[in-house]
Design a protein around this motif. Structure first.
Motif, PDB file in Angstrom:
ATOM      1  N   ASP A 155      18.264  38.323  22.253  1.00 43.89           N
ATOM      2  CA  ASP A 155      18.200  36.877  22.421  1.00 43.89           C
ATOM      3  C   ASP A 155      17.466  36.580  23.725  1.00 43.89           C
ATOM      4  OD1 ASP A 155      20.040  36.958  24.631  1.00 43.89           O
ATOM      5  OD2 ASP A 155      21.712  36.877  23.236  1.00 43.89           O
ATOM      6  N   ASP A 156      17.252  35.319  23.988  1.00 48.95           N
ATOM      7  CA  ASP A 156      16.451  34.921  25.147  1.00 48.95           C
ATOM      8  C   ASP A 156      17.074  35.360  26.464  1.00 48.95           C
ATOM      9  OD1 ASP A 156      14.615  33.814  23.479  1.00 48.95           O
ATOM     10  OD2 ASP A 156      15.329  31.748  23.699  1.00 48.95           O
ATOM     11  N   THR A 157      18.416  35.336  26.551  1.00 45.49           N
ATOM     12  CA  THR A 157      19.056  35.730  27.810  1.00 45.49           C
ATOM     13  C   THR A 157      18.910  37.228  28.059  1.00 45.49           C
ATOM     14  OG1 THR A 157      21.219  36.010  26.737  1.00 45.49           O
ATOM     15  CG2 THR A 157      20.710  33.839  27.676  1.00 45.49           C
ATOM     16  N   THR A 159      16.402  39.112  27.015  1.00 44.40           N
ATOM     17  CA  THR A 159      14.999  39.324  27.393  1.00 44.40           C
ATOM     18  C   THR A 159      14.747  38.878  28.830  1.00 44.40           C
ATOM     19  OG1 THR A 159      14.302  38.994  25.100  1.00 44.40           O
ATOM     20  CG2 THR A 159      12.608  38.802  26.786  1.00 44.40           C
TER      21      THR A 159
END
Length: 205
Positions: A155-157, A159
């Motif tokens: 997920d974005d966090t 990454t």
């Protein structure tokens, strides 16, 4: 009938992850000492924050076909630095990608995608994430990667955290190389001056 309190395990898991990331960033902020000590602290922070069993820092050789694994941790223990060939490994994709994206992610089934990477297969690695770092002139000169024996969430966090730590490591390595280059230049200049047949005086403005 007594009221049964419902526990939101998803929220607890997110809170635990956030706490681990905070601890990891605190650890990274305090990283100091020799190059080896800095890298070991940074990789410990990375395995803590990413909840994975394996992390490493590699620098590509001038030949472009092999990588020096300058720091490598597996299950909390550091492995001696070694050289590995890029061909057939997920690390090769870090340097082969034509796009500007320096990030590589493989959630699971790593052995199926890279059946010739005997090292990762032997360690039972299932998932992989890597980030290239570049030299000041934009060349991809090394990479940081994490891997695990279980599928890896994406997920974005995840990454953002991984890239933050990877870029910090890359910046430090670039600084070391720049310092070493300056030392070599000064040594060369001093050698030239020392061997001139006439006396030379150097002064600033």
């Amino acid at each position: 009938m007594e009221n049964v309190q419902q526990i939101d395990f998803g929220s607890l898991e997110l809170e635990a992850k956030a706490q681990a990331r905070l601890s990891a960033l605190t650890m990274l902020a305090g990283a100091a000492g020799t190059q080896t000590e800095f890298l070991q602290t940074a990789l410990r922070a990375l395995t803590l924050g990413m909840d994975c069993s394996l992390a490493a820092v590699g620098e590509i050789d001038a030949d472009g076909i092999s990588v020096n694994m300058v720091c490598f941790i597996k299950d909390g223990e550091f492995v001696e630095p070694y050289v590995c060939k890029l061909a057939g490994t997920p690390c090769a994709t870090v340097y082969a990608k034509a796009s500007a994206d320096t990030h590589v992610f493989c959630k699971n089934s790593l052995a199926t995608q890279f059946p010739h990477d005997s090292n990762l297969i032997e360690m039972g690695v299932e998932s992989y994430r890597a980030e290239a770092f570049t030299s000041p002139d934009g060349r991809r000169v090394g990479h940081v990667f994490v891997a695990d024996t279980k599928p890896m969430e994406h997920d974005d966090t995840d990454t953002a955290f991984f890239r933050l730590v990877s870029q910090r490591i890359g910046a430090e390595i670039n600084r070391w190389h720049a310092d070493q280059a300056q030392k070599e230049e000064r040594l060369l200049l001093q050698t030239i001056v020392d061997n001139l047949p006439i006396p030379v005086t150097l002064s600033d403005q």
